[in-house]
Scaffold this motif. Sequence first.
Motif, short mmCIF file in Angstrom:
data_model
loop_
_atom_site.label_atom_id
_atom_site.label_comp_id
_atom_site.label_asym_id
_atom_site.label_seq_id
_atom_site.Cartn_x
_atom_site.Cartn_y
_atom_site.Cartn_z
N LEU A 1 25.39 36.31 -24.32
CA LEU A 1 24.15 36.81 -24.92
C LEU A 1 23.42 37.75 -23.96
CD1 LEU A 1 22.82 33.59 -26.69
CD2 LEU A 1 23.90 35.59 -27.74
N ALA A 2 23.37 37.38 -22.68
CA ALA A 2 22.72 38.25 -21.69
C ALA A 2 23.44 39.59 -21.59
CB ALA A 2 22.69 37.56 -20.33
N ALA A 3 24.77 39.58 -21.64
CA ALA A 3 25.55 40.81 -21.56
C ALA A 3 25.31 41.69 -22.77
CB ALA A 3 27.03 40.48 -21.42
N LYS A 4 25.22 41.08 -23.96
CA LYS A 4 24.98 41.85 -25.18
C LYS A 4 23.59 42.48 -25.16
CE LYS A 4 28.11 39.36 -28.29
NZ LYS A 4 28.19 38.50 -29.50
N ASN A 5 22.60 41.77 -24.62
CA ASN A 5 21.26 42.33 -24.53
C ASN A 5 21.18 43.50 -23.56
OD1 ASN A 5 20.19 40.47 -26.37
ND2 ASN A 5 19.69 38.98 -24.75
N GLU A 6 22.02 43.46 -22.54
CA GLU A 6 22.00 44.51 -21.52
C GLU A 6 22.81 45.73 -21.93
OE1 GLU A 6 21.91 41.40 -17.71
OE2 GLU A 6 23.75 42.48 -18.29
N ASP A 7 23.96 45.48 -22.58
CA ASP A 7 24.91 46.56 -22.81
C ASP A 7 25.66 46.34 -24.12
OD1 ASP A 7 26.69 48.61 -22.66
OD2 ASP A 7 27.83 47.81 -20.97
N PRO A 8 25.34 47.10 -25.16
CA PRO A 8 26.05 46.93 -26.43
C PRO A 8 27.56 47.19 -26.33
CG PRO A 8 24.05 48.24 -26.71
CD PRO A 8 24.26 48.08 -25.23
N LYS A 9 27.97 48.01 -25.35
CA LYS A 9 29.39 48.32 -25.21
C LYS A 9 30.22 47.13 -24.72
CE LYS A 9 28.69 53.27 -24.39
NZ LYS A 9 28.94 54.40 -23.46
N ILE A 10 29.55 46.03 -24.33
CA ILE A 10 30.30 44.87 -23.84
C ILE A 10 31.16 44.27 -24.94
CG2 ILE A 10 28.59 43.11 -24.42
CD1 ILE A 10 30.68 43.36 -21.18
N GLU A 11 30.86 44.60 -26.20
CA GLU A 11 31.65 44.08 -27.32
C GLU A 11 33.10 44.53 -27.21
OE1 GLU A 11 31.20 41.93 -29.47
OE2 GLU A 11 29.06 41.67 -29.78
N ASP A 12 33.31 45.74 -26.65
CA ASP A 12 34.69 46.22 -26.48
C ASP A 12 35.47 45.29 -25.54
OD1 ASP A 12 33.98 48.33 -28.08
OD2 ASP A 12 33.55 49.68 -26.39
N VAL A 13 34.79 44.76 -24.53
CA VAL A 13 35.44 43.84 -23.59
C VAL A 13 35.62 42.47 -24.22
CG1 VAL A 13 35.26 42.74 -21.32
CG2 VAL A 13 34.43 45.09 -21.64
N LEU A 14 34.59 42.01 -24.96
CA LEU A 14 34.62 40.67 -25.54
C LEU A 14 35.60 40.55 -26.70
CD1 LEU A 14 30.80 39.86 -25.53
CD2 LEU A 14 32.56 38.95 -24.00
N SER A 15 36.06 41.69 -27.22
CA SER A 15 37.00 41.64 -28.35
C SER A 15 38.30 40.94 -27.97
CB SER A 15 37.30 43.05 -28.85
OG SER A 15 37.90 43.84 -27.82
N ALA A 16 38.62 40.91 -26.67
CA ALA A 16 39.84 40.23 -26.22
C ALA A 16 39.63 38.73 -26.05
CB ALA A 16 40.31 40.84 -24.91
N PHE A 17 38.38 38.26 -26.18
CA PHE A 17 38.09 36.84 -25.98
C PHE A 17 38.19 36.09 -27.32
CE2 PHE A 17 36.58 38.61 -22.15
CZ PHE A 17 36.37 37.59 -21.23
#
Length: 466
Positions: A415-431
């Motif tokens: 949640l903290a990463a999503k609030n800081e950087d919307p592009k983190i979704e590209d990284v989280l897609s592998a999770f």
Amino acid sequence: MPTGLQGRRLKHMKNTAQNTSEKQWDIIAKEESANDRFELKVRVYTLLAVAGWLVFSIPHMRVLYYLIFIAAFISFGFIPIIWGADKKQKILSYIFLHFLDAALLTYLLIFPNPFLESSHPVQLNLRFHNFLYFFILLGAAAFSFSPIRMLWAGFSCAIMWSAGVAWIFSRDDTVLSTDKNLADLDEFLSPYYLSVLQWMNEVALMLIVTVMLSFAVVRSRRLLIGKVEATQAKRNLARHFPSEIVEHLANSPSAFDEPQQKRATILVVDILSFTEITEQASPQDIFSFVRTFHGLMNEVIFRHGGTVDKYLGDGVLAIFGAPVSGSRDAGNAIRCACKMIEAVENWNSSRNILENITVKIGIGVHEGIVMIGNIGNEQRLEFAIIGDTVNVANRLERLTRELGVEVVVSEAAILAAKNEDPKIEDVLSAFSELETCKVRGRKGDIRIRCLGLPSSNDALRKTSRL
């Protein structure tokens, strides 16, 4: 009489002081070695300037005599470089150098130039205030970082000049004046006239300037040691912090004396089945293996703006967002975890140490409130991160073993990463998708996402025992 414990303490304090003194000498010795060549350049340039002035102000045949002496002074400058191989020889070279300088300059100023067309009384040489050339020698000695050397240079000049003047005083033709009052005009105008008061003024001036320069050298020495210690402190900080944070901490040496509460992201990485690996190699290979692994992880952590808090055996505890907060700390921690996996995979294919072993790592990432600051006492301080956030990150790292995954990230970090950087979704897609689990030491459940899918959801239920 001191007791056995007191005696050991006294011995320890004595050894510590001795080691500190030896360390400082090593620092000064290295700087002196580098400074010897600098001093030689200054000596050469200064003497060439003096030679140019003498060529301009003295007829050519007479100036040859002085140019020969200038060449000798230049050659003396090579003595510390050629002779000063170790500490003892270095000291002897400085003693010899300043003695030769003072002796040769005294001879040059006292005895008449053999190229003079007409001779004049030797006493007349003291009328031209040529003793001022001794201040060139004092200035050259001031480039050193040794006050004792500075004092020796000054006293050598005073002693040699006094010896030369004393020789003139002892001559039968010298008209000597020991009166502090003005001399009789006829006496003063005599070419054989010499004043003891003039000699005393010259020597006193030399010694006063020598002492002043010695204090300046002491200050330079302290500044040098302070600079070297500051540089060493920066190097030590650079082992734990990225380069952009090192300057900030170096300028605030007491930044961690008072504990601070920070919101940060904690990353814990550890080698899986490390005990089994240690059974297959020698202690030397294991030590080298672990150091290489730590260096590999440090590089990835620093590249993503993280800070190494401590080494946990073969593992590493890193923090993102402290001591200096960033704009994407949680996202950087998650990206760092992914890059660590890639780095270890590349290391497995190129490693020369224990190359037959495939290294696998587990990583736990959690975000929350931590306390940071120095712990310990004045004898040994250590930067530390304390809080439940650290404990949870450790538990999540252990959870990777139970789930058979490489990375476990808490919902709080996501949640903290999503609030800081919307592009983190590209990284989280592998999770994996969010799952709920329990960890030992916490009453409530914790929601996680994993890199590397668990073999079954049953594995998550087993985590209640962790």
